[in-house]
Write an enzyme that holds these catalytic residues in place. Structure first.
Site, PDB file in Angstrom:
ATOM      1  N   GLU A 342       0.838  -1.196   0.000  1.00 52.03           N
ATOM      2  CA  GLU A 342       0.000   0.000   0.000  1.00 52.03           C
ATOM      3  C   GLU A 342       0.875   1.248   0.000  1.00 52.03           C
ATOM      4  O   GLU A 342       1.711   1.423   0.898  1.00 52.03           O
ATOM      5  CB  GLU A 342      -0.919   0.028   1.231  1.00 52.03           C
ATOM      6  CG  GLU A 342      -2.055  -0.967   1.167  1.00 52.03           C
ATOM      7  CD  GLU A 342      -3.084  -0.748   2.279  1.00 52.03           C
ATOM      8  OE1 GLU A 342      -4.171  -1.313   2.163  1.00 52.03           O
ATOM      9  OE2 GLU A 342      -2.788  -0.016   3.240  1.00 52.03           O
ATOM     10  N   CYS A 343       0.693   2.090  -0.988  1.00 52.41           N
ATOM     11  CA  CYS A 343       1.317   3.409  -1.067  1.00 52.41           C
ATOM     12  C   CYS A 343       2.840   3.300  -0.985  1.00 52.41           C
ATOM     13  O   CYS A 343       3.491   2.962  -1.963  1.00 52.41           O
ATOM     14  CB  CYS A 343       0.742   4.320   0.014  1.00 52.41           C
ATOM     15  SG  CYS A 343       0.987   6.075  -0.318  1.00 52.41           S
ATOM     16  N   ALA A 344       3.433   3.561   0.179  1.00 54.34           N
ATOM     17  CA  ALA A 344       4.881   3.460   0.299  1.00 54.34           C
ATOM     18  C   ALA A 344       5.367   2.070  -0.083  1.00 54.34           C
ATOM     19  O   ALA A 344       6.419   1.911  -0.705  1.00 54.34           O
ATOM     20  CB  ALA A 344       5.316   3.781   1.730  1.00 54.34           C
ATOM     21  N   MET A 346       4.058   0.106  -2.288  1.00 53.07           N
ATOM     22  CA  MET A 346       4.083   0.021  -3.743  1.00 53.07           C
ATOM     23  C   MET A 346       5.335   0.687  -4.298  1.00 53.07           C
ATOM     24  O   MET A 346       5.978   0.159  -5.223  1.00 53.07           O
ATOM     25  CB  MET A 346       2.833   0.683  -4.334  1.00 53.07           C
ATOM     26  CG  MET A 346       2.787   0.639  -5.862  1.00 53.07           C
ATOM     27  SD  MET A 346       1.354   1.472  -6.565  1.00 53.07           S
ATOM     28  CE  MET A 346       1.751   3.196  -6.240  1.00 53.07           C
ATOM     29  N   SER A 443      -0.926  -0.707  -4.624  1.00 54.10           N
ATOM     30  CA  SER A 443      -1.800   0.429  -4.913  1.00 54.10           C
ATOM     31  C   SER A 443      -1.492   1.580  -3.978  1.00 54.10           C
ATOM     32  O   SER A 443      -0.937   1.384  -2.889  1.00 54.10           O
ATOM     33  CB  SER A 443      -3.265  -0.010  -4.738  1.00 54.10           C
ATOM     34  OG  SER A 443      -4.143   1.088  -4.733  1.00 54.10           O
TER      35      SER A 443
END
Length: 839
Positions: A342-344, A346, A443
């Site tokens: 998630e976010c970081a 990714m 994502s």
């Protein structure tokens, strides 16, 4: 089930009122009494629960109706209050303004919404610094806006005086709202720096000392007994505690037989919900946290990977340097290891972020953007993925400043999108084993699995299947703590020449609390950031300095011919050296090294005149006489690194026929009233250099100016390249010259003075000699070894032995808030004790 749980929501009329500071302080103060405090945060924010956990010793939890559904909010509060042991009281920190929720939803997911769902009384935290009796009118409006809400009290923040506080208190009493406490503007009560909120285990002692100080000061200003009485008035909760268990049968493996899920943690990956790990364990998995900065391998027995959010861009260099872990992770993921990012997380799977090479699992790169992407999102799975069946709809949120670009020729980056958002496809869903189901789900979207337990079910099932394949089983080698920057620890002889060009930014590093660099804050203020973002729309045009030049001239009450904008103060010194080519220049030391470096590069090295630090480094008449024969004299006011503020009358004695006097006033704007500035009046033969980079926290933008003798300014201008000052710096300069900006700087100057006094007092009380400073830093003689000891304890300080006249027993310390300063002083005490023990 009926649960007796005293509880309170600490909310505010708007953001920026001080509710996080008060909430963390209240939690820490109640915990200091021996109470078990269950902390919670309204909304999706990951950062504040980090403070909460540190203050209470219990897991910080989020209560967000948007992410988990309103029906789960009260059960999750009860679960948090019962885990690992029953709590005595729950303290819930609100979000934004009391009634501010998701736009267009009548306040859904607001603090008021959560207070209603949990039947909790509300105590408001209100900044009263700019009003008095009107505060009560605002509170009355908040109290009556929703009849279902119980606004039971108020904490008044940033009172200017006892008289001011009394006026507001009486107005509140008139409307029947108890005042539980008043925090003076200079109470020294503030939340620790982000570093202390998201603290690694080996630096917890310093953070603990900071929070102890916060607890003491909160208890001194807030009536905790009255707050507990309000909390005890909350009705019993009839909700069953939320359970992390799956709805249907799940694998029952546990203990040493449970498949290991490697969970990214440490300094770079701090964002994950506590319930996520609880749900993994309830599904027969064993989450094990590893640190991608330090650990050279994945945990032994790894069968799946969970990479949450955090700040990988801040730690990009350290992450990229851990090549052994990156290689193993890449091999494991591409062999089919179930992976959620998630976010970081990714970003860590991409080829590179801002030029730093990462794992290369996904064919894309990312770069920092000036635009913050923040908000709630609705998403749909476009195809079957590791986490969801096609068509599954979830709610989540985004919080990032990066933009991701797929590699050329890879379309959307390979595979399918992980989610479809309102703005289009997001992330990557990929299968890394031939003919297999998807094994990677990456994502920007943060989801809360408590709201969608089917995501956890699907991930657990994939992990149990992977356990049978034996994808990864690697022992973890020990890894010593790295030195962040070896340059800062190399010994230099006392009195090193300024040509060494050693700057404070060489002292800082990942995970270090920054006392080395004099930049006021970690980011520019919001209004300036907004102004700078607007410049990007005009970035195709060449910079035009006229508007900003006129703004500087008006601000200093000079003619525009007396103003030259520069690419920071460093360019000003370069232009002075090249344009004036002095035959006998003198730099008064101790002093910032750039004037010496510029003169040396221009082929006219300066003679150093060193002021006597033992007598306070003041410019005396004997020093003035010693400068006879110099055709250029450079000195600072207030001076870096001593902080000494020389009287204007004394500086005037340095002016003379045929001599140019250059005064570096880079920190003068943080001297209240800018007393002793040489700007204004007759400036014949005088040049004054100013910088905006430190006060406005824009060191990366480089904005400065030089003002003074119009003929000298014209000579400098003739040497300056076209478009030397970029459009962002011009806009920052224009903005900094406005009346609202001037008022803001005046407030910062007063705050800096109070914080500096706290640091000065703390050092002197320990017998440390400190020079009297008027700058946002102090020069202290802490003794040999303190610089390195502070660094080992997690604090970056500015070594002073690169300044003529100083040796390794001196350090320069940037002024920080009192709580962060107290942590520094606690580390110094530990250094002193270790020395005594060794002797």
């Amino acid at each position: 089930m009926v649960t007796r749980l005293p509880r309170v929501v600490l909310a505010a009329p708007a953001s920026g009122q001080g509710k996080t500071t008060v909430s963390v302080g209240v939690m820490a103060a109640l915990a200091a009494r021996g109470l078990q405090v269950a902390p919670a945060k309204v909304g999706p924010d990951f950062i504040d629960p980090g403070y909460h956990a540190l203050a209470t010793g219990r897991v910080g939890r989020n209560l967000d109706p948007w992410l988990v559904g309103p029906e789960r909010v009260a059960p999750m509060l009860v679960h948090g209050a019962m885990t690992p042991a029953p709590a005595d009281v729950a303290v819930i920190e609100g979000v934004m303004g009391l009634f501010d929720g998701r736009l267009g939803t009548e306040g859904f997911a607001s603090s008021a919404h959560v207070a209603t769902l949990t039947h909790s009384p509300v105590v408001l935290v209100v900044d009263i610094s700019s009003s008095s009796r009107s505060v009560a009118a605002s509170i009355h409006g908040l109290r009556t806006f929703d009849p279902q809400l119980d606004v039971a009290g108020v904490v008044l923040n940033k009172a200017g005086s006892e008289r001011h506080a009394g006026e507001v208190r009486r107005a509140c009493e008139r409307i029947g709202v108890p005042v539980l406490g008043v925090l003076p503007r200079d109470a020294g009560v503030s939340v620790p720096s982000r570093h202390l909120g998201l603290v690694p285990a080996d630096e917890r002692d310093a953070a603990r000392a900071t929070l102890d100080r916060l607890a003491e000061r909160t208890a001194a200003h807030i009536d905790l007994d009255a707050l507990l009485e309000i909390a005890s008035g909350a009705p019993d909760l009839a909700d069953e505690p939320w359970s992390p268990a799956p709805m249907s049968a799940a694998p029952t493996t546990a203990g040493r037989d449970a498949p290991v899920v490697a969970v990214a943690g440490g300094r770079a990956f701090t964002f994950r919900y506590a319930e996520t790990l609880e749900m993994m364990r309830a599904r027969g998995l064993e989450p094990v946290v590893f640190d991608p900065v330090r650990d050279r391998a994945l945990p032994a027995g790894t069968r799946a990977l969970y990479l949450g959010g955090g700040f990988p861009e801040v730690h990009a260099r350290s992450l990229a340097a851990n090549t052994s872990l990156l290689a193993q992770l890449r091999d494991a993921v591409t062999s089919g290891l179930p992976t959620v990012a998630e976010c970081a997380g990714m970003l860590y799977l991409l080829e590179a972020v801002d030029g730093h090479r990462f794992s290369g699992v996904l064919p894309a790169t990312a770069a920092m953007s000036p635009r913050l992407t923040l908000g709630y999102r609705e998403a749909e799975a476009p195809v079957d993925t590791l986490l969801a069946d096609a068509g599954t709809r979830v709610r989540g949120h985004e919080f990032h400043r990066t933009l991701t670009t797929p590699a050329a020729g890879d379309g959307e980056g390979g595979g399918h999108a992980a989610w479809l958002l309102d703005a289009g496809a997001d992330g990557f869903s990929a299968a890394h084993r031939a003919g297999s189901e998807p094994t990677v789900h990456a994502s920007y979207l943060h989801t809360h699995w408590a709201g969608y337990p089917e995501l956890a079910d699907r991930f657990a099932a994939a992990t149990h299947r992977a356990a049978g394949l034996g994808l990864v089983s690697t022992p973890v080698p020990s890894l010593p703590r790295p030195r962040v920057d070896a340059r800062a620890d190399a010994a230099l002889p006392g009195g090193a020449t300024p040509g060494d060009e050693h700057h404070g930014d060489a002292e800082v590093g990942d995970g270090l609390v920054d006392f080395a660099v004099n930049v006021r804050a970690s980011t520019p203020p919001a209004n300036l950031r907004h102004a700078l973002r607007g410049v990007l729309d005009e970035a195709a045009h060449y910079p035009d300095a006229r508007t900003a030049t006129d703004a500087v001239a008006a601000h200093h009450r000079l003619a525009r011919e007396q103003v030259l904008l520069t690419n920071g103060a460093a360019e000003a010194f370069t232009l002075i050296a090249r344009a004036l080519a002095p035959r006998a220049p003198v730099v008064v030391h101790p002093q910032f090294s750039e004037p010496d470096a510029a003169l040396r590069r221009a082929g006219c090295p300066a003679r150093a005149h060193v002021l006597d630090v033992r007598s306070g480094a003041h410019l005396g008449d004997a020093d003035v006489a010693a400068l006879d024969g110099a055709d250029l004299v450079v000195l600072g006011n207030p001076t870096n690194p001593t902080g000494v503020l020389h009287p204007r009358a004394q500086l005037e004695k340095l002016r003379g026929s045929g001599r140019v006097l250059v005064v570096d006033e880079a920190f003068m704007d943080l001297v209240p009233g800018e007393s002793e500035s040489l700007i204004g009046g007759d400036m014949t033969g005088v040049l004054v250099v100013r910088s905006l980079t430190k006060t406005w926290s824009i060191a990366g933008v480089r904005a400065g100016h030089v003002v003074g003798d119009a003929a000298l300014i014209a000579t400098l201008r003739a040497q300056q390249p076209h478009w030397s000052v970029n459009s962002l710096a011009l806009e920052a300069t224009r903005y900094a010259m406005t009346a609202p900006a001037a008022r803001q700087v005046a407030e910062w100057a007063e705050e800096t003075s109070q914080w500096r006094e706290h640091l000065d007092r703390g050092l002197r009380s320990r017998g440390v000699p400190v020079l009297a400073s008027a700058a946002p830093f102090v020069l202290a003689r802490v003794g040999a070894g303190a610089h390195a000891a502070w660094r080992d304890a997690g604090f970056a300080t500015r070594r002073a032995d690169t300044f003529p006249g100083l040796d390794g027993s001196w350090v320069r310390l940037a002024v920080r808030d009192p709580l962060t300063t107290d942590a520094l002083l606690t580390a110094f005490d530990a250094f002193r004790r270790s020395g005594e023990a060794a002797s």
